[in-house]
Design an enzyme around this catalytic site. Structure first.
Site, PDB file in Angstrom:
ATOM      1  N   CYS A  11       0.866  -1.162   0.000  1.00 10.54           N
ATOM      2  CA  CYS A  11       0.000   0.000   0.000  1.00 10.54           C
ATOM      3  C   CYS A  11       0.911   1.222   0.000  1.00 10.54           C
ATOM      4  CB  CYS A  11      -0.890  -0.019   1.232  1.00 10.54           C
ATOM      5  SG  CYS A  11      -2.317   1.058   1.091  1.00 10.54           S
ATOM      6  N   CYS A  87      -4.147  -1.081  -2.294  1.00  6.66           N
ATOM      7  CA  CYS A  87      -4.616   0.281  -2.576  1.00  6.66           C
ATOM      8  C   CYS A  87      -4.345   0.604  -4.040  1.00  6.66           C
ATOM      9  CB  CYS A  87      -3.990   1.302  -1.639  1.00  6.66           C
ATOM     10  SG  CYS A  87      -2.316   1.798  -1.991  1.00  6.66           S
ATOM     11  N   CYS A  95       6.848  -0.727  -9.297  1.00  7.34           N
ATOM     12  CA  CYS A  95       7.344  -1.477  -8.134  1.00  7.34           C
ATOM     13  C   CYS A  95       8.781  -1.922  -8.355  1.00  7.34           C
ATOM     14  CB  CYS A  95       6.488  -2.727  -7.906  1.00  7.34           C
ATOM     15  SG  CYS A  95       4.789  -2.373  -7.448  1.00  7.34           S
TER      16      CYS A  95
END
Length: 183
Positions: A11, A87, A95
């Site tokens: 998140c 989220c 990422c």
């Protein structure tokens, strides 16, 4: 897939949803699962309402802390079998490269920390988020992981995410906020 599974919940702030998910899976998934959580921009503190939901549910909250996802992209970090974003912001960010090609999915849970207003509305939003995460984790734990190939596993993880998103329309707290009604 079979054996022991490491799961990372992501998140943005790593203060509420991902923290609750980490604690729920660690409480319910032992000894086959170990859960971790992290954020792209960790807040450095945990939301007391998230900790309260864990306490109410008798889920240990010791050793929980807000941490960066960069902490888990190091050579000595655990290898993850699953990476689950909870989220929408984290799901859209670039990422780190996760070693081992983990199965990934997005479980979009509305942000209870974004709720402003009366304390009971805020607590209800945290409770809703907790129950959605608990439901998703229950569905994950019920999957026959040893019989699923990688593609089937990804489909099942995506299905769980869609189930959690659909349940948003059935959430009493969200329906109240959307209509402006107050009890």
């Amino acid at each position: 897939m079979q054996g022991h599974y490491n799961v990372l919940f992501l998140c943005t702030g790593n203060s509420a949803r991902s923290i609750m998910a980490e604690a729920i899976l660690n409480a319910k998934g032992r000894p086959n699962f170990t859960a971790y959580s992290a954020g792209s921009h960790p807040s450095g503190k945990l939301r007391p309402e998230a900790l309260r939901q864990l306490e109410i549910s008798h889920i240990p909250a010791n050793n929980l802390r807000s941490k960066s996802w960069d902490d888990f992209a190091l050579p000595n970090s655990p290898r993850f079998d699953f990476i689950l974003t909870v989220c929408d912001h984290a799901a859209q960010e670039v990422c780190p490269i996760w070693p081992g090609h983990p199965a990934t999915a997005h479980w979009g849970i509305p942000d209870p920390a974004a709720i402003r207003g009366r304390q009971d509305d805020i607590e209800r939003a945290f409770r809703d988020a907790f129950f959605r995460l608990d439901r998703g984790i229950g569905l994950l734990l019920s999957l026959p992981l040893s019989t699923l190939d990688r593609d089937a596993l990804r489909r099942e993880l995506d299905r769980i995410g869609r189930t959690l998103t659909r349940s948003e329309h059935n959430s009493p707290a969200l329906a109240e906020r959307a209509s402006g009604d107050r009890p």
